[in-house]
Design an enzyme around this catalytic site. Structure first.
Site, mmCIF file in Angstrom:
data_model
loop_
_atom_site.group_PDB
_atom_site.id
_atom_site.type_symbol
_atom_site.label_atom_id
_atom_site.label_comp_id
_atom_site.label_asym_id
_atom_site.label_seq_id
_atom_site.Cartn_x
_atom_site.Cartn_y
_atom_site.Cartn_z
ATOM 1 N N CYS A 97 67.198 37.843 36.210
ATOM 2 C CA CYS A 97 68.303 37.482 35.278
ATOM 3 C C CYS A 97 67.832 38.008 34.090
ATOM 4 O O CYS A 97 66.526 37.741 33.611
ATOM 5 C CB CYS A 97 68.135 36.041 35.117
ATOM 6 S SG CYS A 97 69.140 35.386 33.670
ATOM 7 N N THR A 113 25.961 36.365 29.337
ATOM 8 C CA THR A 113 25.036 36.095 30.464
ATOM 9 C C THR A 113 26.037 36.016 31.734
ATOM 10 O O THR A 113 27.253 35.485 31.657
ATOM 11 C CB THR A 113 24.685 34.543 30.387
ATOM 12 O OG1 THR A 113 23.896 34.697 29.228
ATOM 13 C CG2 THR A 113 23.556 34.167 31.594
ATOM 14 N N GLY A 135 40.689 40.478 36.798
ATOM 15 C CA GLY A 135 41.630 41.680 36.838
ATOM 16 C C GLY A 135 42.216 41.631 35.374
ATOM 17 O O GLY A 135 42.281 42.991 35.048
ATOM 18 N N THR A 136 42.495 40.728 34.553
ATOM 19 C CA THR A 136 43.202 40.932 33.456
ATOM 20 C C THR A 136 42.114 41.553 32.444
ATOM 21 O O THR A 136 42.259 42.442 31.599
ATOM 22 C CB THR A 136 43.303 39.368 33.087
ATOM 23 O OG1 THR A 136 44.461 39.002 33.633
ATOM 24 C CG2 THR A 136 44.138 39.628 31.387
HETATM 25 C C1 LIG Z 1 48.338 43.083 40.471
HETATM 26 C C2 LIG Z 1 47.520 42.131 39.531
HETATM 27 N N1 LIG Z 1 46.791 42.359 38.364
HETATM 28 C C3 LIG Z 1 46.193 41.855 37.679
HETATM 29 C C4 LIG Z 1 46.049 40.349 37.997
HETATM 30 C C5 LIG Z 1 45.054 39.631 37.057
HETATM 31 O O1 LIG Z 1 44.112 39.160 37.722
HETATM 32 P P1 LIG Z 1 43.117 37.846 37.050
HETATM 33 O O2 LIG Z 1 43.953 36.603 37.523
HETATM 34 O O3 LIG Z 1 42.087 37.932 37.809
HETATM 35 O O4 LIG Z 1 42.999 38.047 35.718
HETATM 36 C C6 LIG Z 1 46.728 39.879 39.050
HETATM 37 C C7 LIG Z 1 46.710 38.561 39.326
HETATM 38 O O5 LIG Z 1 47.836 37.861 39.362
HETATM 39 C C8 LIG Z 1 47.434 40.836 39.771
HETATM 40 O O6 LIG Z 1 48.211 40.336 40.835
#
Ligand SMILES: Cc1ncc(COP(=O)(O)O)c(C=O)c1O
Length: 383
Positions: free
Chosen positions: A328, A237, A71-72
């Site tokens: 906080c 790869t 995701g990142t």
């Molecule tokens: C909503 C959301 N976006 C992106 C990510 C990031 O994904 P990844 O861990 O595959 O990089 C996460 C993971 O915690 C997530 O919950």
């Protein structure tokens, strides 16, 4: 009872069938998918089979799915390159996106991209009227960035409505679907989305692998450059074994989506019910309507007392894995940007419980027993 894992929004355990598919591929698919000999072609065929399966489940074309490390990377790729290659002048988003989106958008804002931060309700809900108003105000090329489900509090975006608003205003729309792929149906033939991201470890697949959907009308350049893998869109790869595991995991998640949803939602309902029966003065974020809040996520603010001080740590000691968080903003303790963003009351200890198909009612009862030791029950004065 052995340890209870209630942190499935952070990551999920790998399914035995997925593990088996990965192990089998390690034995038989060792060649490089870019090699043109028969062994390479065999791996390439398995890779494309995985892509086809993922594309089919989302209603995408094969050419619109690109494998990434998760995701990142997917978010970084889309945000940076949509802006660079598609002439985006404006981003519309919120302060409660996942850090991989939030930090990338903030960097883009610092480099001069106009950024509009939509307001959010106390439950993390945006106003589609406000979105529409902001989109109407300018004809500049705009990218709307809104996550489908919030990973800390579970708020669900009205995806179809938002996608249609963006489409009607000719705006690009990126939705982070990391928490919803495999949990909610997504049909890209019906929902006009420009980009979305997925990550295998959230749906019982392996970690470090994911994908990005890029609608074919948006041509962007690669984020990671080098070889010509992924049709020149992501060099390196391919992580073939994990990709095979991801496709298998998604297939299983989507095949069992309805029954998993019923089971998990029942656990969430039971936990809400047991908590409100046994404890008072709780701050429950959201509700048990799965169209408004993800059925696998429940974030609760417990009253701050001497015993709830280190609530999540003490739950850990008692054998329960959950996630913490605080609203906080004093700087003494690093707070959650999401709880801060929704202005959740500061004088509380927050715990996020997130469920999977493998959790049971007995585990929820066990959690309640443990919580009774750590936070005041009804009609009891804290000592
Ligand atoms: C909503 C959301 N976006 C992106 C990510 C990031 O994904 P990844 O861990 O595959 O990089 C996460 C993971 O915690 C997530 O919950």
């Amino acid at each position: 009872m052995e340890r209870i894992y209630l942190d499935n929004a952070a990551t999920t355990g790998i399914l035995p069938e997925v593990k088996l598919a990965i192990l089998e591929s390690m034995d038989t698919l060792y060649a490089n998918p870019s090699s043109i000999h028969a062994d390479g072609r065999k791996v390439r065929s398995a890779l494309e089979h995985a892509r086809k399966s993922i594309a089919k489940h989302l209603g995408a074309s094969i050419g619109e799915i690109f494998f990434t490390s998760g995701g990142t990377e997917s978010s970084n790729m889309i945000l940076n390159h949509a802006v660079k290659d598609l002439g985006v002048k404006r981003i519309i988003t919120t302060k409660i996106e996942h850090p991989c989106v939030l930090h990338t958008v903030t960097n883009l804002e610092n480099s001069g991209i106009k950024t509009i931060w939509l307001s959010i309700s106390e439950n993390g809900v945006i106003s589609t009227d406000e979105l529409e108003k902001v989109l109407t105000e300018s004809k500049e090329k705009t990218l709307v960035v809104l996550m489908h489900a919030n990973n800390e509090i579970g708020t669900i975006l009205p995806l179809q409505k938002v996608a249609e608003i963006c489409s009607n205003h000719d705006a690009l729309f990126f939705t982070d679907t990391v928490q919803t792929i495999g949990f909610y149906p997504i049909n890209l033939t019906q929902t006009p989305i420009s980009f979305l991201s997925g990550s295998a470890h959230k749906f019982h697949g392996p970690k470090g692998v994911g994908f990005v959907y890029i609608n074919s009308s948006n041509i962007i350049s690669p984020f990671i450059v080098g070889g010509e893998q992924e049709r020149n869109m992501r060099a390196g790869t391919e992580n073939i074994h994990s990709i095979i595991g991801m496709a298998k995991a998604l297939d299983i998640a989507i095949t069992n989506m309805k029954q998993n949803r019923i089971h998990i939602l029942n656990l969430k309902k039971l936990l809400i019910h047991s908590l409100t029966e046994n404890f008072e003065n709780l701050y429950v974020i959201g509700n048990d309507n799965p169209e408004e809040f993800h059925y696998k996520i429940l974030n609760i603010g417990f009253p701050e007392t001497s015993r709830s001080e280190l609530l999540v740590l003490n739950l850990d000691i008692e054998g329960v894995s959950a996630s913490g968080g605080s609203a906080c903003s004093s700087g003494v303790e690093r707070g959650s940007h999401v709880l801060e963003g929704i202005k959740a009351p500061e004088e509380r200890k927050y715990a996020r419980f997130s469920f999977s198909r493998f959790n049971t009612k007995e585990e929820i009862d066990y959690l309640i027993t443990k919580l009774k030791k750590l936070t005041p029950v009804k009609n009891e004065v804290d000592v």
